[in-house]
Design a protein around this motif. Structure first.
Motif, mmCIF file in Angstrom:
data_model
loop_
_atom_site.group_PDB
_atom_site.id
_atom_site.type_symbol
_atom_site.label_atom_id
_atom_site.label_comp_id
_atom_site.label_asym_id
_atom_site.label_seq_id
_atom_site.Cartn_x
_atom_site.Cartn_y
_atom_site.Cartn_z
ATOM 1 N N ALA A 145 0.844 -1.190 0.000
ATOM 2 C CA ALA A 145 0.000 0.000 0.000
ATOM 3 C C ALA A 145 0.881 1.241 0.000
ATOM 4 N N PRO A 146 0.381 2.356 -0.496
ATOM 5 C CA PRO A 146 1.179 3.588 -0.495
ATOM 6 C C PRO A 146 1.321 4.139 0.912
ATOM 7 N N ALA A 147 2.314 5.004 1.092
ATOM 8 C CA ALA A 147 2.506 5.626 2.392
ATOM 9 C C ALA A 147 1.400 6.634 2.684
ATOM 10 N N SER A 148 0.801 7.181 1.639
ATOM 11 C CA SER A 148 -0.231 8.202 1.803
ATOM 12 C C SER A 148 -1.523 7.780 1.131
ATOM 13 N N LEU A 149 -2.578 7.625 1.919
ATOM 14 C CA LEU A 149 -3.875 7.292 1.344
ATOM 15 C C LEU A 149 -4.404 8.471 0.528
ATOM 16 N N VAL A 150 -4.157 9.685 0.987
ATOM 17 C CA VAL A 150 -4.614 10.862 0.250
ATOM 18 C C VAL A 150 -3.974 10.906 -1.129
ATOM 19 N N ALA A 151 -2.687 10.593 -1.220
ATOM 20 C CA ALA A 151 -2.013 10.589 -2.519
ATOM 21 C C ALA A 151 -2.629 9.544 -3.444
ATOM 22 N N ALA A 152 -2.951 8.385 -2.889
ATOM 23 C CA ALA A 152 -3.566 7.338 -3.705
ATOM 24 C C ALA A 152 -4.958 7.764 -4.162
ATOM 25 N N MET A 153 -5.704 8.385 -3.285
ATOM 26 C CA MET A 153 -7.039 8.854 -3.654
ATOM 27 C C MET A 153 -6.946 9.967 -4.690
ATOM 28 N N ALA A 154 -5.962 10.833 -4.566
ATOM 29 C CA ALA A 154 -5.779 11.906 -5.550
ATOM 30 C C ALA A 154 -5.468 11.331 -6.925
ATOM 31 N N GLU A 155 -4.693 10.253 -6.946
ATOM 32 C CA GLU A 155 -4.378 9.594 -8.215
ATOM 33 C C GLU A 155 -5.635 9.037 -8.869
ATOM 34 N N ALA A 156 -6.531 8.492 -8.048
ATOM 35 C CA ALA A 156 -7.748 7.866 -8.584
ATOM 36 C C ALA A 156 -8.883 8.859 -8.789
ATOM 37 N N ALA A 157 -8.772 10.052 -8.222
ATOM 38 C CA ALA A 157 -9.882 11.004 -8.213
ATOM 39 C C ALA A 157 -10.460 11.323 -9.591
ATOM 40 N N PRO A 158 -9.645 11.461 -10.644
ATOM 41 C CA PRO A 158 -10.239 11.796 -11.947
ATOM 42 C C PRO A 158 -11.182 10.722 -12.496
ATOM 43 N N ARG A 159 -11.047 9.493 -12.024
ATOM 44 C CA ARG A 159 -11.869 8.404 -12.551
ATOM 45 C C ARG A 159 -12.794 7.788 -11.511
ATOM 46 N N ASP A 160 -12.769 8.301 -10.282
ATOM 47 C CA ASP A 160 -13.581 7.702 -9.218
ATOM 48 C C ASP A 160 -14.077 8.788 -8.281
ATOM 49 N N ARG A 161 -15.407 8.955 -8.198
ATOM 50 C CA ARG A 161 -15.967 10.033 -7.383
ATOM 51 C C ARG A 161 -15.794 9.781 -5.890
ATOM 52 N N ILE A 162 -15.684 8.515 -5.476
ATOM 53 C CA ILE A 162 -15.471 8.239 -4.057
ATOM 54 C C ILE A 162 -14.051 8.627 -3.668
ATOM 55 N N ALA A 163 -13.087 8.286 -4.496
ATOM 56 C CA ALA A 163 -11.718 8.740 -4.246
ATOM 57 C C ALA A 163 -11.655 10.262 -4.240
ATOM 58 N N ARG A 164 -12.374 10.875 -5.154
ATOM 59 C CA ARG A 164 -12.391 12.332 -5.238
ATOM 60 C C ARG A 164 -12.915 12.964 -3.957
ATOM 61 N N ALA A 165 -13.833 12.292 -3.287
ATOM 62 C CA ALA A 165 -14.364 12.825 -2.033
ATOM 63 C C ALA A 165 -13.264 13.037 -1.006
ATOM 64 N N TYR A 166 -12.281 12.148 -0.991
ATOM 65 C CA TYR A 166 -11.203 12.225 -0.009
ATOM 66 C C TYR A 166 -10.293 13.428 -0.228
ATOM 67 N N VAL A 167 -10.248 13.943 -1.425
ATOM 68 C CA VAL A 167 -9.343 15.067 -1.703
ATOM 69 C C VAL A 167 -10.093 16.380 -1.908
ATOM 70 N N THR A 168 -11.416 16.347 -1.801
ATOM 71 C CA THR A 168 -12.216 17.571 -1.938
ATOM 72 C C THR A 168 -13.034 17.864 -0.684
ATOM 73 N N GLY A 169 -12.766 17.142 0.395
ATOM 74 C CA GLY A 169 -13.557 17.364 1.606
ATOM 75 C C GLY A 169 -15.007 16.965 1.457
ATOM 76 N N PHE A 170 -15.240 15.919 0.626
ATOM 77 C CA PHE A 170 -16.596 15.416 0.384
ATOM 78 C C PHE A 170 -17.470 16.490 -0.268
ATOM 79 N N ALA A 171 -16.897 17.169 -1.247
ATOM 80 C CA ALA A 171 -17.598 18.280 -1.900
ATOM 81 C C ALA A 171 -18.909 17.845 -2.536
ATOM 82 N N ASP A 172 -18.958 16.641 -3.106
ATOM 83 C CA ASP A 172 -20.202 16.186 -3.732
ATOM 84 C C ASP A 172 -21.317 16.008 -2.710
ATOM 85 N N ILE A 173 -20.964 15.523 -1.539
ATOM 86 C CA ILE A 173 -21.978 15.330 -0.493
ATOM 87 C C ILE A 173 -22.594 16.673 -0.102
ATOM 88 N N PHE A 174 -21.730 17.657 0.118
ATOM 89 C CA PHE A 174 -22.212 18.954 0.579
ATOM 90 C C PHE A 174 -22.721 19.829 -0.563
#
Length: 278
Positions: A145-174
């Motif tokens: 696993a990567p040392a940083s979960l945020v970095a991994a989520m940022a990598e996946a964010a363009p193709r996955d909205r759940i990963a994107r939530a981790y790097v946008t402060g759950f912007a879609d929810i709010f």
């Protein structure tokens, strides 16, 4: 401000999982129809067995996700709730710590560590969700696993909205889900139909990333356009027939807007946690 108790958090989580099943969500599993080799009962059981882990007092996000996923797989033998757990675990920890939910959530996401990454990646590998493919960096199928979960989520964010939530402060929810829920309630919709409105709001706003992973971006965008057409329905009149026609069509084409459904559960959960603050 003191946080919510584990019992309150677990009860809110279970209630939101069940409330989402009560809503007619075209293409997804709901009380009007099973689908994609999954039944409503699988999701009910999953909510029950995962709740204590999701609300485990003092546990970090990664542990909550991993142990809840293990409990789910042990009970129903398939992945019914990985996306839900990934979205609800940070909300649960934020609610436990107390204070304004969005601010507490931001702090929780800012303090993710390598142990969180290891546990989340273990949960994803165990769940084996469809259509993940491979990534150049932070590949979940890799040996470590990567040392940083945020970095991994940022990598996946363009193709996955759940990963994107981790790097946008759950912007879609709010920004999408909670406003859609408030609008539906303002129209006097009952809880199940308010939930349908939230689901359609997500699906019409952005292409569903679960559909995109399995069927490609063009198919996901076409589904988004179909969902946008459904926004013209008057949900106050309970358009079951019209929605079930679309439900059968999408399931017949193996189109499951699972990310939109996961976001819907997380929206209901955030709403309950916000209400419990006051």
């Amino acid at each position: 401000m003191s946080g919510l108790s584990p019992d309150v958090i677990a009860a809110a989580y279970r209630a939101c999982c069940l409330a989402e099943l009560d809503a007619l969500k075209p293409g997804n599993v709901h009380v009007f129809g099973d689908g994609h080799r999954m039944a409503v009962a699988d999701f009910v059981t999953s909510a029950e067995v995962s709740a204590p882990h999701l609300a485990e007092p003092g546990a970090r996000i990664g542990r909550r996700v991993r142990t809840a996923m293990e409990a789910t797989l042990g009970a129903v033998g398939q992945n019914t709730n990985l996306g839900i757990l990934l979205l609800c675990a940070p909300l649960a920890l934020a609610a436990e710590r107390g204070g304004p939910l969005r601010r507490a959530l931001s702090h929780v996401l800012d303090t993710l560590d390598a142990a969180d990454a290891a546990d989340v990646f273990a949960a994803i590998r165990a769940a084996n969700p469809g259509g993940l493919g491979r990534a150049e960096r932070h590949d979940v199928t890799g040996p470590e696993a990567p040392a940083s979960l945020v970095a991994a989520m940022a990598e996946a964010a363009p193709r996955d909205r759940i990963a994107r939530a981790y790097v946008t402060g759950f912007a879609d929810i709010f920004g999408i889900g909670l406003p859609a829920l408030a609008e539906a309630r303002g129209k006097g919709l009952t809880p199940p139909w308010s939930t349908t409105a939230v689901f359609l709001g997500y699906l019409a706003a952005v292409p569903d990333s679960h559909v995109a992973r399995k069927h490609g971006a063009a198919r996901a965008d076409a589904l988004r356009a179909e969902a946008a057409e459904l926004l013209s329905l008057d949900l106050a009149n309970h358009p079951v027939t019209e929605l079930l026609v679309r439900d059968r069509s999408w399931k017949g084409r193996n189109l499951n807007p699972g990310t939109s459904a996961d976001m819907t559960v997380a929206t209901l959960f955030a709403d309950r946690l916000l209400a419990a603050e006051t």
